[in-house]
Scaffold this active site. Structure first.
Site, PDB file in Angstrom:
ATOM      1  N   LYS A  72       0.660  -1.246   0.045  1.00  0.00           N
ATOM      2  CA  LYS A  72       0.031   0.056   0.000  1.00  0.00           C
ATOM      3  C   LYS A  72       0.985   1.230   0.247  1.00  0.00           C
ATOM      4  CE  LYS A  72      -3.915  -1.686   2.289  1.00  0.00           C
ATOM      5  NZ  LYS A  72      -4.583  -1.577   3.938  1.00  0.00           N
TER       6      LYS A  72
ATOM      7  N   LYS B  59      -9.292 -11.393  -2.762  1.00  0.00           N
ATOM      8  CA  LYS B  59     -10.105 -11.414  -1.579  1.00  0.00           C
ATOM      9  C   LYS B  59     -11.429 -10.653  -1.555  1.00  0.00           C
ATOM     10  CE  LYS B  59      -8.760  -9.749   2.658  1.00  0.00           C
ATOM     11  NZ  LYS B  59      -7.950  -9.466   3.666  1.00  0.00           N
TER      12      LYS B  59
ATOM     13  N   LYS C 156     -14.553  -4.597  -0.189  1.00  0.00           N
ATOM     14  CA  LYS C 156     -15.515  -3.283  -0.464  1.00  0.00           C
ATOM     15  C   LYS C 156     -15.010  -2.465  -1.522  1.00  0.00           C
ATOM     16  CE  LYS C 156     -14.426  -2.190   3.915  1.00  0.00           C
ATOM     17  NZ  LYS C 156     -14.552  -2.851   5.248  1.00  0.00           N
TER      18      LYS C 156
HETATM   19  P1  AMP Z   1     -10.536  -4.196   6.546  1.00  0.00           P
HETATM   20  O1  AMP Z   1     -11.765  -3.205   6.567  1.00  0.00           O
HETATM   21  O2  AMP Z   1     -10.356  -4.724   5.131  1.00  0.00           O
HETATM   22  O3  AMP Z   1      -9.359  -3.875   7.263  1.00  0.00           O
HETATM   23  O4  AMP Z   1     -11.175  -5.691   7.104  1.00  0.00           O
HETATM   24  C1  AMP Z   1     -11.463  -5.840   8.332  1.00  0.00           C
HETATM   25  C2  AMP Z   1     -11.262  -7.087   8.956  1.00  0.00           C
HETATM   26  O5  AMP Z   1     -11.799  -7.880   8.306  1.00  0.00           O
HETATM   27  C3  AMP Z   1      -9.839  -7.638   8.932  1.00  0.00           C
HETATM   28  O6  AMP Z   1      -9.671  -8.452  10.383  1.00  0.00           O
HETATM   29  C4  AMP Z   1      -9.603  -8.389   7.977  1.00  0.00           C
HETATM   30  O7  AMP Z   1      -8.474  -9.370   7.938  1.00  0.00           O
HETATM   31  C5  AMP Z   1     -10.954  -8.894   7.826  1.00  0.00           C
HETATM   32  N1  AMP Z   1     -11.273  -9.180   6.344  1.00  0.00           N
HETATM   33  C6  AMP Z   1     -11.410  -8.276   5.335  1.00  0.00           C
HETATM   34  N2  AMP Z   1     -11.738  -8.723   4.063  1.00  0.00           N
HETATM   35  C7  AMP Z   1     -11.971 -10.242   4.328  1.00  0.00           C
HETATM   36  C8  AMP Z   1     -12.125 -11.352   3.600  1.00  0.00           C
HETATM   37  N3  AMP Z   1     -12.389 -11.292   2.321  1.00  0.00           N
HETATM   38  N4  AMP Z   1     -12.092 -12.468   4.225  1.00  0.00           N
HETATM   39  C9  AMP Z   1     -11.858 -12.873   5.409  1.00  0.00           C
HETATM   40  N5  AMP Z   1     -11.490 -11.776   6.293  1.00  0.00           N
HETATM   41  C10 AMP Z   1     -11.345 -10.375   5.690  1.00  0.00           C
END
Ligand code: AMP
Ligand code: TRP
Length: 342
Positions: free
Chosen positions: A127, A207, A210
Site C-alpha cells: 500500500k 479476496k 469493498k
Molecule cells: P478491512 O476493513 O479490510 O481492514 O477488514 C476488517 C477485518 O476483516 C480484518 O480483520 C480483515 O482481516 C477481515 N477481512 C477483510 N476482508 C476479508 C475477507 N475477504 N475474508 C476474510 N476476512 C476479511
C-alpha cells in the site's frame, strides 16, 4: 472490569480466562468477509475469554479520510459489532482515539522499533511507497503493537493478513522486555483457518473487498434478501458441475463451500457429501439462503440500533472508561521502566 494491580503482580492471571484484544478499522460498509473472517471469531470466543475489542479510528487516518464519513463509519461499525453479538456484558468495546494512552504507548514503542523491520511489512510494501504515503501508514504496526501491549494481551485473533503485524508486536515486546526488564506481556496471534479468507464472488482468486469496483463481488451485511440471491446466482464457478473443495482447480465452488461451512458451522466434508448429487444452481441457491438466514437477526438488531444511536454512544463511552485503569497502569509501568519523567 480491571483492578489496579501494581507490577509485577500484573503478570498473574486475574482469572483463568485468556485476555484477548483485537481491533478493526472503521472503513465503511461491512461485508460477509469482515463478518466471517473477523467478527464471528470475536463473537464465538466471547464466553471463553476476557475480551477487549477496539474500533481503531487512529489506524483509519493513516490514509486520507473525509471527517464526516469517518465519524459515520465509526458509528456503523459499532452498530454492526453489537448487532453481530458483541455483548457489552461479556466484552469491552471502545473507540481507540478515546483512550489517549494508545498514541502515547505508540510513541514509546516507536523508539524500540527499527526502520528495517517496518520496511519489511508486506502490507506497507503493497500500500505504501508512494510520494504521498503518510508516515502514519509506515508506522501503523507500531500503533497496533501499542494497542495490544497496553492491555497485557495474551491472544490476538486476526485474519491471516494481520499475522505479520502481531508478530512485529511480539518482537517489539521482547525487545522492550530485554532492554528495560520484563514490563509487557508477549502476545500470540490466533488465526482461524476456515473462514479466514472469503473470496470475491466474481473473481474467486481475489479476496472479497469493498474497494472492488464490481458490487456483485461482495455481500454487504445490509444487503437485502433479493440482492443476496441475485449476487450468489451470478457467482463465478466452473464448468464441471461437481461440488468439491479444490482451491486451485475450483476456486469459485471452494469459496462457496467455505462460506456455507462457516455460516452454518458445518465441516466442508459434510457439505460435499450433502451436495454430491446436486447441481451448481441448487447449491448456489442454498448458499444464498444460508447467508440470508445468518444475516436476518443481525439486520433486525441493526435496525434497532439505527433508531437508538445514543445507546451505542453510551456503550462505547462506558467501554473506554472500563479499559482506562489497565491502559494507564501499563503505560505508567512502561514509562517508569524506560526512565521517563522524574
Ligand atoms: P478491512 O476493513 O479490510 O481492514 O477488514 C476488517 C477485518 O476483516 C480484518 O480483520 C480483515 O482481516 C477481515 N477481512 C477483510 N476482508 C476479508 C475477507 N475477504 N475474508 C476474510 N476476512 C476479511
Ligand atoms: N490492523 C488491523 C486491521 O487492519 C486492525 C488493528 C489495529 C488491530 N490494532 C489492532 C488488530 C490490534 C488486532 C489487534 O485489521
Amino acid at each position: 472490569m480491571f483492578t489496579n494491580v501494581p507490577f509485577p503482580a500484573i503478570f498473574v492471571a486475574m482469572s483463568n480466562k485468556k485476555r484477548v484484544f483485537s481491533g478493526i478499522q472503521p472503513s465503511g460498509d461491512l461485508h460477509i468477509g469482515n463478518y466471517l473472517g473477523a467478527i464471528v471469531n470475536w463473537v464465538r470466543g466471547q464466553d471463553a475469554h476476557d475480551n477487549i475489542f477496539c474500533i481503531v479510528d487512529l489506524h483509519a487516518i493513516t490514509v486520507p479520510q473525509d471527517p464526516k464519513k469517518l465519524k459515520a463509519n465509526t458509528m456503523e461499525l459499532a452498530k454492526v459489532l453489537l448487532a453481530s453479538g458483541i455483548d457489552p456484558k461479556k466484552s469491552t468495546l471502545f473507540v481507540q482515539s478515546e483512550r489517549p494512552e494508545h498514541s502515547e504507548m505508540g510513541w514509546i514503542l516507536n523508539c524500540f522499533t527499527h526502520m528495517g523491520e517496518l520496511s519489511r511489512m508486506t502490507q506497507f510494501k503493497e500500500k505504501g511507497g508512494k510520494k504521498e504515503t503518510t508516515v502514519g501508514l509506515f508506522d501503523y504496526p507500531v500503533l497496533m503493537a501499542g494497542d495490544i501491549l497496553l492491555y497485557d494481551t495474551e491472544e490476538v485473533p486476526v485474519g491471516e493478513d494481520q499475522k505479520q503485524h502481531v508478530e512485529i508486536a511480539r518482537d517489539i515486546a521482547q525487545r522492550l522486555n530485554k532492554r528495560v526488564g520484563k514490563v509487557v506481556v508477549v502476545p500470540e496471534p490466533v488465526i482461524k483457518k476456515e473462514g479466514a479468507r472469503i473470496m470475491s464472488l466474481t473473481d474467486p482468486t481475489k479476496k472479497m473487498s469493498k474497494s472492488d469496483q464490481n458490487e456483485n463481488s461482495y455481500i454487504l451485511l445490509r444487503d437485502d434478501a433479493e440482492t443476496i440471491r441475485k449476487k450468489f446466482a451470478r457467482a463465478v464457478t466452473d464448468s464441471d458441475n461437481k461440488i468439491k473443495f479444490d482451491k486451485a482447480k475450483k476456486p469459485g465452488i471452494s469459496n462457496l463451500l467455505n462460506i456455507m461451512s462457516v455460516c452454518t458451522e458445518t465441516p466442508i466434508i459434510e457439505l460435499e457429501k450433502k451436495y454430491a448429487d446436486s447441481n451448481y444452481g441448487q447449491f448456489k441457491t442454498d448458499v444464498a439462503e444460508c447467508v440470508i438466514e445468518m444475516l436476518k437477526p443481525i439486520q433486525a438488531k441493526l435496525a434497532e440500533y439505527d433508531k437508538n444511536e445514543d445507546k451505542v454512544r453510551k456503550i462505547l463511552a462506558d467501554g473506554a472508561e472500563a479499559v482506562a485503569p489497565r491502559a494507564k497502569d501499563t503505560l505508567q509501568r512502561v514509562k517508569k521502566a524506560v526512565g521517563l519523567g522524574l
